[in-house]
Design an enzyme around this catalytic site. Sequence first.
Site, PDB file in Angstrom:
ATOM      1  N   HIS A  38       0.830  -1.204   0.000  1.00  0.00           N
ATOM      2  CA  HIS A  38       0.000   0.000   0.000  1.00  0.00           C
ATOM      3  C   HIS A  38       0.860   1.248   0.000  1.00  0.00           C
ATOM      4  O   HIS A  38       1.988   1.251   0.501  1.00  0.00           O
ATOM      5  CB  HIS A  38      -0.869   0.026   1.261  1.00  0.00           C
ATOM      6  CG  HIS A  38      -2.187  -0.659   1.111  1.00  0.00           C
ATOM      7  ND1 HIS A  38      -3.382  -0.043   1.385  1.00  0.00           N
ATOM      8  CD2 HIS A  38      -2.495  -1.910   0.712  1.00  0.00           C
ATOM      9  CE1 HIS A  38      -4.379  -0.885   1.165  1.00  0.00           C
ATOM     10  NE2 HIS A  38      -3.862  -2.032   0.769  1.00  0.00           N
ATOM     11  N   GLU A 105      -6.367  -0.433  -6.166  1.00  0.00           N
ATOM     12  CA  GLU A 105      -7.357   0.467  -5.587  1.00  0.00           C
ATOM     13  C   GLU A 105      -6.922   1.911  -5.825  1.00  0.00           C
ATOM     14  O   GLU A 105      -5.734   2.229  -5.772  1.00  0.00           O
ATOM     15  CB  GLU A 105      -7.493   0.252  -4.070  1.00  0.00           C
ATOM     16  CG  GLU A 105      -7.856  -1.167  -3.668  1.00  0.00           C
ATOM     17  CD  GLU A 105      -6.622  -1.966  -3.239  1.00  0.00           C
ATOM     18  OE1 GLU A 105      -5.505  -1.386  -3.177  1.00  0.00           O
ATOM     19  OE2 GLU A 105      -6.773  -3.167  -2.995  1.00  0.00           O
TER      20      GLU A 105
END
Length: 319
Positions: A38, A105
């Site tokens: 991330h 994402e």
Amino acid sequence: MVAIGFHASHEQHSPRELLAAVRLAEAVGFDEAMCSDHLAPWTRAQGHSGHAWSWLGAALASTTMPFGLVTAPGQRYHPVIAAQAIGTLAQMFPDRFWAALGSGEALNEHVTGDGWPDKPRRQRRLRESADAIRGLLAGERVDVSGEIVVHDARVWSRPEAPVPLVGAAVSAETAAWVADWADGLITVGADPEGTAEVLARYRDAGGRGPARLQVHVSLGRTDDEALAVARDQWAHCGVPAELMWELENPEDYERLAEVTDEALHQDVVISASASAMADRIAALAEGFDHVYIHHVGKDQATFLRRCENELLPALRRAL
């Protein structure tokens, strides 16, 4: 025999803390490990997001376990750079590294300033990226002009053996789609029917290779404590499913999350009983070759000691 892995969550812990955690995970008996990749945490309460690739070099050098990660080539990472990173780790640590490729994402990818594509375009981009990475790792010169652009690229330092490129899928539909190109499957879930359907669709579509499952858990001293930990750290699971891949900032997840007990139990195996948790994980993992356990709480050391004495023995009996 199902291999039991530890999941290292970069969103929730500093890189130094996670390095200590994976060393302890190996010491208490985990077979392998994986990590997230991330740029931002899901919520501000999680509070971290170290660079997974830098950390993986240290983690592999500090342990003897196999490692993998779930990454999204195509926007934040150009696929040539992703291929170089994969090749470097696999060359240094033969037969100990795999990479799962997903469509990503907006939370992590929007920072490039490029528009966030719709799901069909993201899938086309992922397929082009996966094909390019596989070719580069095989020593090919690669050109692509499509959703990604690659110009006469080569990766010079490569592993001797092919690196598994695993398909990451949350839905059964995506699992069937990745079956065409992936060397295995990884999914996540806390519902036995849901995980079984994802695996079945992958196999029915001709999917080959090992199947991996990630399970979020919260193991507390009491059920109430375990639920409170999940509510604090995994609140984003209350965001409507259709928005999970579209939001750009942790504050957006906090604003839209409906953090009910039901939502938490749908996403996280929550219990004070290690034996009950082991039975739940075993039911979820039926048919899978690897299961990775992610304790959503901040206190990884206490969780790992309970794994050593309670959860891992019970899980090995149940699998």
